[in-house]
Design a protein around this motif. Structure first.
Motif, mmCIF file in Angstrom:
data_model
loop_
_atom_site.group_PDB
_atom_site.id
_atom_site.type_symbol
_atom_site.label_atom_id
_atom_site.label_comp_id
_atom_site.label_asym_id
_atom_site.label_seq_id
_atom_site.Cartn_x
_atom_site.Cartn_y
_atom_site.Cartn_z
ATOM 1 N N GLN A 1 0.842 -1.192 0.000
ATOM 2 C CA GLN A 1 0.000 0.000 0.000
ATOM 3 C C GLN A 1 0.880 1.247 0.000
ATOM 4 O O GLN A 1 1.943 1.256 0.620
ATOM 5 C CB GLN A 1 -0.912 0.007 1.226
ATOM 6 C CG GLN A 1 -1.808 -1.221 1.324
ATOM 7 C CD GLN A 1 -2.574 -1.256 2.623
ATOM 8 O OE1 GLN A 1 -3.384 -0.388 2.898
ATOM 9 N NE2 GLN A 1 -2.308 -2.268 3.449
ATOM 10 N N THR A 2 0.422 2.280 -0.690
ATOM 11 C CA THR A 2 1.229 3.483 -0.837
ATOM 12 C C THR A 2 0.357 4.729 -0.712
ATOM 13 O O THR A 2 -0.737 4.791 -1.281
ATOM 14 C CB THR A 2 1.938 3.510 -2.210
ATOM 15 O OG1 THR A 2 2.633 2.285 -2.415
ATOM 16 C CG2 THR A 2 2.925 4.653 -2.283
ATOM 17 N N TYR B 1 -4.204 7.457 -2.269
ATOM 18 C CA TYR B 1 -3.925 6.237 -1.497
ATOM 19 C C TYR B 1 -4.142 5.040 -2.411
ATOM 20 O O TYR B 1 -5.244 4.839 -2.932
ATOM 21 C CB TYR B 1 -4.847 6.154 -0.287
ATOM 22 C CG TYR B 1 -4.724 4.865 0.497
ATOM 23 C CD1 TYR B 1 -3.526 4.522 1.118
ATOM 24 C CD2 TYR B 1 -5.798 3.993 0.617
ATOM 25 C CE1 TYR B 1 -3.402 3.344 1.827
ATOM 26 C CE2 TYR B 1 -5.691 2.810 1.334
ATOM 27 C CZ TYR B 1 -4.484 2.497 1.937
ATOM 28 O OH TYR B 1 -4.357 1.327 2.638
ATOM 29 N N ARG B 2 -3.083 4.242 -2.617
ATOM 30 C CA ARG B 2 -3.118 3.109 -3.532
ATOM 31 C C ARG B 2 -3.058 1.805 -2.738
ATOM 32 O O ARG B 2 -2.257 1.685 -1.801
ATOM 33 C CB ARG B 2 -1.947 3.177 -4.511
ATOM 34 C CG ARG B 2 -1.953 4.441 -5.360
ATOM 35 C CD ARG B 2 -0.660 4.632 -6.140
ATOM 36 N NE ARG B 2 -0.671 5.893 -6.874
ATOM 37 C CZ ARG B 2 0.396 6.423 -7.475
ATOM 38 N NH1 ARG B 2 1.564 5.786 -7.422
ATOM 39 N NH2 ARG B 2 0.298 7.575 -8.108
ATOM 40 N N PHE B 3 -3.870 0.853 -3.136
ATOM 41 C CA PHE B 3 -3.943 -0.402 -2.398
ATOM 42 C C PHE B 3 -4.255 -1.550 -3.360
ATOM 43 O O PHE B 3 -4.842 -1.339 -4.425
ATOM 44 C CB PHE B 3 -5.027 -0.326 -1.312
ATOM 45 C CG PHE B 3 -6.385 0.073 -1.838
ATOM 46 C CD1 PHE B 3 -7.288 -0.872 -2.298
ATOM 47 C CD2 PHE B 3 -6.753 1.412 -1.890
ATOM 48 C CE1 PHE B 3 -8.526 -0.507 -2.784
ATOM 49 C CE2 PHE B 3 -7.994 1.795 -2.393
ATOM 50 C CZ PHE B 3 -8.886 0.832 -2.832
ATOM 51 N N PRO B 4 -3.852 -2.771 -3.004
ATOM 52 C CA PRO B 4 -4.149 -3.926 -3.861
ATOM 53 C C PRO B 4 -5.580 -4.408 -3.646
ATOM 54 O O PRO B 4 -6.130 -4.299 -2.550
ATOM 55 C CB PRO B 4 -3.142 -4.976 -3.386
ATOM 56 C CG PRO B 4 -2.918 -4.641 -1.946
ATOM 57 C CD PRO B 4 -3.024 -3.146 -1.848
ATOM 58 N N ILE B 5 -6.189 -4.909 -4.702
ATOM 59 C CA ILE B 5 -7.511 -5.529 -4.591
ATOM 60 C C ILE B 5 -7.370 -7.032 -4.757
ATOM 61 O O ILE B 5 -7.707 -7.801 -3.853
ATOM 62 C CB ILE B 5 -8.478 -4.947 -5.636
ATOM 63 C CG1 ILE B 5 -8.708 -3.450 -5.362
ATOM 64 C CG2 ILE B 5 -9.809 -5.699 -5.613
ATOM 65 C CD1 ILE B 5 -9.608 -2.762 -6.354
ATOM 66 N N LEU C 1 -9.574 2.332 -10.531
ATOM 67 C CA LEU C 1 -9.124 0.949 -10.693
ATOM 68 C C LEU C 1 -7.943 0.948 -11.655
ATOM 69 O O LEU C 1 -7.949 1.676 -12.659
ATOM 70 C CB LEU C 1 -10.240 0.060 -11.247
ATOM 71 C CG LEU C 1 -11.431 -0.225 -10.321
ATOM 72 C CD1 LEU C 1 -12.482 -1.023 -11.074
ATOM 73 C CD2 LEU C 1 -10.974 -1.000 -9.092
ATOM 74 N N ARG C 2 -6.926 0.119 -11.343
ATOM 75 C CA ARG C 2 -5.744 0.041 -12.189
ATOM 76 C C ARG C 2 -5.432 -1.417 -12.496
ATOM 77 O O ARG C 2 -5.442 -2.263 -11.594
ATOM 78 C CB ARG C 2 -4.530 0.673 -11.493
ATOM 79 C CG ARG C 2 -4.618 2.188 -11.393
ATOM 80 C CD ARG C 2 -5.424 2.628 -10.173
ATOM 81 N NE ARG C 2 -5.761 4.031 -10.201
ATOM 82 C CZ ARG C 2 -4.956 4.981 -9.774
ATOM 83 N NH1 ARG C 2 -3.790 4.653 -9.291
ATOM 84 N NH2 ARG C 2 -5.333 6.231 -9.837
ATOM 85 N N ILE C 3 -5.177 -1.709 -13.743
ATOM 86 C CA ILE C 3 -4.732 -3.038 -14.162
ATOM 87 C C ILE C 3 -3.229 -2.948 -14.357
ATOM 88 O O ILE C 3 -2.753 -2.341 -15.317
ATOM 89 C CB ILE C 3 -5.446 -3.484 -15.447
ATOM 90 C CG1 ILE C 3 -6.959 -3.512 -15.232
ATOM 91 C CG2 ILE C 3 -4.951 -4.847 -15.892
ATOM 92 C CD1 ILE C 3 -7.757 -3.776 -16.491
#
Length: 758
Positions: A592-593, A664-668, A713-715
Motif C-alpha cells: 500500500q502506498t 492512497y493506492r492499495f491492492p484488490i 481501478l488500475r490493471i
C-alpha cells in the motif's frame, strides 16, 4: 437516471457478495475451522530498541497465511468451493484456475513448529529463555491464533575485536574496523553480524581481494566475563582458507570483443591495440577510439568491483548492445613479487540488431470527448557511424473528433508529423572537459521535427523544431538535461471567420498564436528515489527552467511598425518560465502506498511578448492533473467558458499553475489495484484579460482552486498500467462565491490513461 441505476446495480452486487461471503461457512467441513488470522504480541519489562521491528519480523514467520479477504469477503475461497461441486460449470472451473484458493484450516497450522520458529528467531535477535503462550480463539466455523511472548532482557555487546596474525589481509580489515556496525551497547543480533561480514567482504573486494568470501569470517561470542547479560565478540578467519583468497589482485590485461556472438566466434577477427586495451572484432564493428571512454578498467590497477559494475552500466547505456558481460581469469604465469596476483579481464559485448522498425497503433479517448486513432512508425539505425550513434526517424498521423458533450460537437482535428533524432553517446562540445564522467557518459541529442495540425472550422497550425542538447545521469538518482539550443517556428494559417472573431475578442490569445519564432535554452533537473524499490519512503523532485529570446535580444533589430525586435525578419518570443514538481511516496506495509504531490509553475513574458506562446502556457484538468474536470478545461481563475466570449474552441490556459494531489493506492486482487484520491489546482493569468474575466491571479487564489475527489481501478501487469479514475468536483471555481463548494455526483468524469498519474 443512468447514474441511479448504476448505483443500485453496484449495491446489489455488493449485497450479493456479502451473502456469498457468509455462504462460505456452509462449505467448511464440520470438524474444521477456517483459519482467519495469526497475531504476535511482544511484552518486555524494560525498554527495548527496535521491538516493533522484531515483532513485524516474527509476524512474517506465521505460515500458512490466511485466505485472501476483500471487504469482508473471500472471493478466491468461494470460487474454489464452487469448483468442487459435482457439476461446477465452465465459468467456475475457469475462475478457480485464475483466482481460486485452497482453504486454510486451523488443522493446517503446525503450532509446535510455529512456536519453535518464534523462539529461534528471538534467540537470533538476542532474546533468550522467553515465555511463549499461544491461544486458539474459535468462533462459528472460524478460528484465529494469538501468540503472547514475554521477552527477556537482551544480551548487549561489551567489546569487539579482531583476532589473527600479521597477514596483510588482517591489517587491511583492521584499518576499516572503525566503520563497523557493531559498537558497545549493540544488541546481540545474528543479522547484524551477517551484515558486518558482508561489509568487510565488500571492503576487501574494493582493495583487490578478488577471491575472498564473507563465509571465510567467523564470529565467537563470550558471555563468561559478565553476569549482567553482556558479551565480548571476537572475529577471526576460518581455518584452511584458500591462499588465493588471502592475496589482492591487479589487472594484467584487458581484452574487448565489440561484436561478440556465438555464431561469429569462429570468424576471422582483427586485433587492435588502443590505450593499452586490446580490441578483437569482426569487420571493425565499433571504433576503439569511441569505445575506450566507456571502459574505466586500467591495466596495472588493483581489481575494483565498483569500476567493473560502472563499466558494465556505461557500456549498456550506449544503446548498441543487448548484453554486456565482464569476466575475469586468473593469470598464474608470472606472479608478482609485491604480494599481488594477476587477473585478465575479458569484456564481451553482444550487439542489438542494427536496424529495427516499430509500429504503434493507439485508440485515443480523451476526457474532453475527443476520440480517434493514432498511428506511429519509428525506424532505428544503431551504431550508425561505428561509434554507438543511434538514428531514430518517427512518423505519426492521427485523427480525432469530438463526439458529444460540448457546444462544439463535430469539431475534428487531423495531425501528422515527422521527427528525426540523432543521438551521440558522448559529449559534443567546443569546450573540452578534463574531468571524466564517472557514473555515466553524457549523450548529445540533435532533433529535427515538423508537425501539422488541421483543426476543422478553426485553423491550420504548422510547426518546425530544432533541438541540440545533452542528457546525463550524475548518479543512480540524479539526471540532468540541458538544451542550449531549442528553436521552434510556428505558422498559423487558414483561420476561419469564426476563429478570427474569437481572436479579435481576445487580443492576448491572438498574441499567443502570433508568436511564430521561439528560440532559447532549457534545463531540467530530476532527483528520483523511485528507482530504488527497497526504499520505504521515496522522494521525487523535478524542476525545469525555460528561457527564450534572451540571447537573441543582443542581436535583434527594431521593427519600424510595432517596436518589436526581429531577427532574420521574424519577431521572436521573449519569456522566462520555471516550474517545480515534488512527489513523496510513503509505502504503508508491503503493498500500500500514500502519494502526495505539489506542483507550481510560472511563466513571465517580457520584451517582445505580452503573453506566453500558446504552446508554452500551462493547462489544468484531465487524467494527470485535477481529474474531476475535463482535460484543459479548468481556469484560468474563476473564468466560466459558458458565460465568456471566447467560446470552447480552444484549451483554457494560463501563466501560473498550482496543483496538489493526494492518493492512497492499495491492492484488490492479483494485478487489480485500487485507489482513492483528492486533487486541487488551477491556472491563472499574470495580467487581466477582458476576454477571460476572473482569470488574473490574486491573493484569494486558494478560494479559486478546482477541487475533486474520486476512486480508481488500475490493471497493473508487470509495470504496464491501464488506469480508470472516476472523479467528481468538490469545488467549482467558476461558480459565484458561496455556491462553489458542493460534492456534485450528477456528472462524474471518467478518466482513462496509461501509467500512474504521478
Amino acid at each position: 437516471m443512468k447514474i441511479e441505476q448504476s448505483i443500485k446495480y453496484f449495491l446489489t452486487l455488493l449485497l450479493l457478495g456479502v451473502l456469498q461471503a457468509c455462504s462460505v461457512k456452509k462449505y467448511i467441513p464440520e470438524d474444521q475451522w477456517l483459519y482467519t488470522e495469526g497475531e504476535i504480541q511482544l511484552n518486555a519489562d524494560t525498554t527495548v530498541a527496535d521491538l516493533n521491528q522484531v515483532s513485524r519480523e516474527l509476524q512474517s514467520l506465521l505460515k500458512p497465511e490466511p485466505n485472501t479477504k476483500v471487504l469482508g469477503m473471500y472471493p478466491g475461497l468461494w470460487v474454489h468451493y464452487m469448483a468442487q461441486r459435482e457439476k461446477p460449470g465452465f465459468i467456475n472451473r475457469w475462475l478457480n484456475k485464475k483466482i481460486g484458493e485452497e482453504p486454510v484450516y486451523l488443522s493446517d497450522i503446525d503450532l509446535e513448529r510455529t512456536q519453535e520458529l518464534i523462539n529461534n528467531r528471538l534467540e537470533n535477535r538476542g532474546f533468550f529463555r522467553n515465555q511463549l503462550t499461544s491461544q486458539v480463539n474459535k468462533k462459528a466455523k472460524t478460528a484465529s491464533l494469538a501468540h503472547q511472548v514475554a521477552v527477556t532482557k537482551p544480551y548487549k555487546l561489551a567489546s569487539y575485536q579482531l583476532e589473527g596474525d600479521s597477514l596483510p589481509i588482517i591489517q587491511d580489515i583492521k584499518e576499516k574496523l572503525g566503520n563497523s556496525l557493531l559498537r558497545p551497547g549493540t544488541r546481540y543480533d545474528l543479522q547484524r553480524f551477517k551484515m558486518e561480514r558482508e561489509r568487510i567482504d565488500q571492503d576487501l573486494k574494493a582493495r583487490g581481494y578478488y577471491n575472498f568470501n564473507a563465509d571465510f569470517l567467523i564470529f565467537e561470542a563470550d558471555t563468561n566475563q559478565y553476569n549482567n547479560k553482556q558479551f565480548n565478540l571476537f572475529l577471526r578467519l576460518k581455518r584452511d582458507v584458500p591462499k588465493k583468497s588471502l592475496v589482492p589482485y591487479r589487472i594484467n590485461s584487458i581484452q574487448v570483443f565489440p561484436n561478440y556472438s556465438v555464431a561469429t566466434d569462429s570468424l576471422a577477427k582483427d586485433t587492435v591495440q588502443y590505450e593499452e586495451i586490446t580490441y578483437i572484432q569482426h569487420n571493425h564493428f565499433f571504433k576503439p577510439k569511441r569505445l575506450a571512454p566507456y571502459i574505466l578498467l586500467e591495466e596495472g590497477e588493483t581489481y575494483a568491483p565498483l569500476k567493473s559494475k560502472l563499466t558494465s552500466n556505461r557500456l549498456a547505456s550506449i544503446g548498441t548492445y543487448k548484453y554486456v558481460n565482464i569476466r575475469y581469469k586468473e593469470d598464474h604465469s608470472n606472479l608478482e613479487t609485491d604480494g599481488y596476483s594477476k587477473l585478465d579481464a575479458y569484456i564481451y559485448l553482444s550487439p542489438l540488431n542494427k536496424r529495427s522498425l516499430r509500429a504503434e497503433l493507439q485508440a485515443v479517448s480523451k476526457s474532453n470527448n475527443f476520440a480517434g486513432p493514432t498511428l506511429s512508425l519509428t525506424y532505428s539505425n544503431r551504431n550508425l557511424f561505428r561509434g554507438g550513434e543511434t538514428l531514430n526517424i518517427t512518423g505519426n498521423v492521427g485523427y480525432e473528433t469530438q463526439l458529444a458533450g460540448s457546444n462544439s460537437t463535430g469539431l475534428s482535428s487531423t495531425q501528422f508529423g515527422l521527427k528525426t533524432d540523432l543521438i551521440f553517446p558522448r559529449l559534443l562540445s567546443f569546450v573540452k572537459f578534463k574531468e571524466r564522467f564517472r557514473y555515466a557518459v553524457p549523450k548529445t541529442k540533435i532533433s529535427l521535427g515538423m508537425e501539422h495540425l488541421n483543426r476543422s472550422k478553426l485553423y491550420n497550425l504548422t510547426s518546425f523544431s530544432y533541438i541540440f542538447g545533452y542528457g546525463w545521469n550524475e548518479n543512480r538518482y540524479v539526471y540532468h538535461e540541458l538544451n542550449p539550443l531549442n528553436i521552434n517556428y510556428v505558422n498559423l494559417s487558414n483561420t476561419t471567420a469564426e476563429f478570427e472573431t474569437i481572436l479579435d475578442n481576445n487580443p492576448l490569445l491572438r498574441s499567443s498564436f502570433e508568436q511564430q519564432f521561439i528560440a532559447g535554452l532549457n534545463y531540467s533537473f530530476t532527483y528520483n528515489e523511485l528507482v530504488d524499490p527497497k526504499k520505504k519512503n521515496a522522494l521525487f523532485f523535478n524542476t525545469n527552467v525555460d528561457l527564450a529570446g534572451n540571447t537573441l535580444g543582443l542581436f535583434g533589430k527594431k521593427s519600424t511598425e510595432d517596436g518589436d525586435k526581429t531577427i532574420l525578419g521574424l519577431a521572436y518570443s521573449q519569456f522566462a518560465k520555471t516550474d517545480i514538481d515534488l512527489r513523496y511516496h510513503w509505502r504503508v506495509g508491503s503493498s500500500q502506498t500514500l502519494v502526495g504531490r505539489l506542483f507550481g509553475g510560472i511563466g513571465v513574458p517580457y520584451g517582445n511578448s505580452s503573453t506566453l506562446p500558446f504552446s508554452k502556457q500551462y493547462f489544468s484538468g484531465g487524467p494527470y492533473s485535477v481529474r474531476a474536470f475535463r482535460i484543459r478545461s479548468l481556469g484560468p481563475g474563476t473564468y466560466n467558458p459558458e458565460t465568456g466570449d471566447a467560446g470552447s474552441f480552444f484549451d483554457q490556459s494560463g501563466d501560473i499553475r498550482l496543483e496538489a494531489n493526494l492518493e492512497y493506492r492499495f491492492p484488490i486482487y492479483s494485478f487489480l489495484k485500487g485507489a482513492v484520491f483528492a486533487d486541487a489546482g488551477n491556472v491563472w493569468l499574470l495580467k487581466e484579460n477582458e476576454a477571460l474575466p476572473g482569470g488574473k491571479f490574486t491573493s484569494s487564489f486558494m478560494e479559486e482552486l478546482g477541487i475533486g475527489v474520486g476512486a480508481g481501478l488500475r490493471i497493473d501487469i508487470q509495470s504496464f498500467v491501464l488506469r480508470f479514475d472516476l472523479a467528481a468536483p468538490l469545488q467549482k471555481p467558476y461558480l459565484p462565491k458561496g455556491d462553489r463548494f458542493e460534492l456534485d455526483f450528477s456528472q462524474p468524469i471518467l478518466n482513462f490513461a496509461i501509467g500512474y498519474p504521478f
